[in-house]
Design a protein around this motif. Sequence first.
Motif, PDB file in Angstrom:
ATOM      1  N   GLY A 132      11.333 -25.164  19.347  1.00  0.00           N
ATOM      2  CA  GLY A 132      10.712 -24.211  20.258  1.00  0.00           C
ATOM      3  C   GLY A 132      11.375 -24.266  21.620  1.00  0.00           C
ATOM      4  N   PRO A 133      11.010 -23.350  22.504  1.00  0.00           N
ATOM      5  CA  PRO A 133      11.591 -23.334  23.852  1.00  0.00           C
ATOM      6  C   PRO A 133      11.227 -24.611  24.628  1.00  0.00           C
ATOM      7  CG  PRO A 133      10.314 -21.334  23.401  1.00  0.00           C
ATOM      8  CD  PRO A 133      10.006 -22.291  22.310  1.00  0.00           C
ATOM      9  N   ILE A 134      11.947 -24.875  25.694  1.00  0.00           N
ATOM     10  CA  ILE A 134      11.678 -26.052  26.521  1.00  0.00           C
ATOM     11  C   ILE A 134      10.386 -25.829  27.300  1.00  0.00           C
ATOM     12  CG2 ILE A 134      12.531 -27.490  28.408  1.00  0.00           C
ATOM     13  CD1 ILE A 134      15.349 -26.744  27.542  1.00  0.00           C
ATOM     14  N   HIS A 135       9.442 -26.736  27.132  1.00  0.00           N
ATOM     15  CA  HIS A 135       8.165 -26.590  27.827  1.00  0.00           C
ATOM     16  C   HIS A 135       8.290 -27.094  29.260  1.00  0.00           C
ATOM     17  CE1 HIS A 135       7.468 -30.888  27.391  1.00  0.00           C
ATOM     18  NE2 HIS A 135       7.692 -30.777  26.084  1.00  0.00           N
ATOM     19  N   ILE A 136       7.205 -26.966  30.018  1.00  0.00           N
ATOM     20  CA  ILE A 136       7.272 -27.257  31.445  1.00  0.00           C
ATOM     21  C   ILE A 136       7.544 -28.740  31.709  1.00  0.00           C
ATOM     22  CG2 ILE A 136       4.797 -27.595  31.719  1.00  0.00           C
ATOM     23  CD1 ILE A 136       7.200 -25.851  34.185  1.00  0.00           C
ATOM     24  N   GLY A 137       7.074 -29.628  30.815  1.00  0.00           N
ATOM     25  CA  GLY A 137       7.381 -31.049  30.978  1.00  0.00           C
ATOM     26  C   GLY A 137       8.872 -31.310  30.828  1.00  0.00           C
ATOM     27  N   GLY A 138       9.484 -30.698  29.816  1.00  0.00           N
ATOM     28  CA  GLY A 138      10.924 -30.835  29.639  1.00  0.00           C
ATOM     29  C   GLY A 138      11.693 -30.231  30.795  1.00  0.00           C
TER      30      GLY A 138
END
Length: 550
Positions: A132-138
């Motif tokens: 999946g896309p990079i989440h805000i933590g990443g």
Amino acid sequence: MNPAELTATLLDVVRATVGDRAGEVEVEDVTLERPRNRDHGDWASNVALKLGKRLGLNPREFSASLAAALVQVDGIAKAEVAGPGFLNITLDAAAAGLLAQRIVEQGVDYGRGVLYDGVPINLEFVSANPTGPIHIGGTRWAAVGDSLARLFQAQGGLVTREYYFNDHGAQIDRFARSLVAGYRGEPAPDDGYGGQYILDIAARVVEIYPGDLDSLPPDVQQEEFRKLGVELMFGDIKASLHDFGVDFDVYFHENELHDSGAVERAVARLRELGHIYEADGATWLRTSEFGDDKDRVVIKSDGEGAYISGDLAYYLNKRERGFERNLILLGADHHGYVKRLMGMTAAFGDIPYVNLEILIGQLVNLIKDGEPVRMSKRAGTVVTMEDLVDVVGVDAARYALVRSSMDSQLDIDLDLLTKKTNDNPVFYVQYAHARTQAVARNADQAGVTRGRFDPALLDHETESILLGVLAEFPRVTLQAAELREPHRVARYLEQLAGAYHRWYDACRIIPLGDEPVGVIHETRRWVNDATGQVLRTGLGLLGVSAPERM
């Protein structure tokens, strides 16, 4: 006289004062700090207090002796004793002002150091699963990790930015089944992935697959979706990171460890070292001997590698590639993983927290209109890198994510970051840089060059404060690298911007009316350009642009 020079001078004076006991004085004993009240001087030191008891000296009398010696040194205007033995030091204007010229002449090299000169450093960060896309933590790790890489490079480190693709295991199977479900118009599996991006990738797989997917047996069809879908997701992740200003030197695939026999080699190495044993049909690593709370299964009784097996192989791979220092940035849910990795490091004969370091970061919350932003339109379940960048832009996103300590939970106010006011910290710093460039352009038009330079003229209170802040930059960058705290650079830049704005309001660089260009104007031009250089360098360490106009 910069902080390093003053520290060396103070060390020499201390050793000369204690005479035969000079060998007991270490450089670590001599520390300087900025007094909160600038009326107390440019620098303060508690060296007399630290050494007095150890050497059997009265701290206040010892401090008085040091003060008497320091005032004989060129560049030091005053040295006074305060309280029980603190030493306050004031530099003369000329000695302090010379810094502006040195910064301009050194350019981008001002603030660089040698902490990691020639040391090979592997910095692994983000490493999001390709499901999946990079989440805000990443996204936070992308900003922090890239800033750390820049700081290590500024200290001479030979840095390799590495992304570890977890393309082995059950999560990839769930991803493939989710794509197939999206292709068929079915709901996502209970343990699968949802969101518009799954439907988009499934459609792209159909576009690029050369044959008829419907004609394939179910298991073959799923394998094609797995293979092509993971490749497409990889591409999307890399593109997102590149647009965010983060590019990796190495993209390492977990599958390579399992396909190349690297796990078996790592187990064999640890067996040779006496740290592997067999029990209950499984293969175990004695991490409990090295601080872990229990031993860890490496190869399960069914012959499959446990999760740590890949870590063993990957760590050994990095060491065999010559990396003396290996840092991994992980999310808050990995706290319990640190001990076993340190045990693994020690089992290989290496030094935990030196050859391997684990940095743990906390969660990020986005706030909009006073309420948390909880869901992405694209991903469906998490807020992504694209969501943040679409709202505030790359510069504001990177700056906001790096300006707080990584071990603290972070709330980002999206409304604040879109404002073009001094309340917005990235705007405040960038505007200070743009102002230095506007002053330089106007100075050129008025004939105010950097021709003459008389640092003794820089005696205004705001000049003393600004020069003092500029002098701090090398120490800040060193500590930010050493402590793995890039937020120190951001907070420093805000302090520097404030000092510059106050100086700008108080001291003219360009003459008024028919007033001729004087030495003071040209000297202040050096200060203006020095400030611009440090702001530019500091923003560069954070991967944030330094605009010339705003």
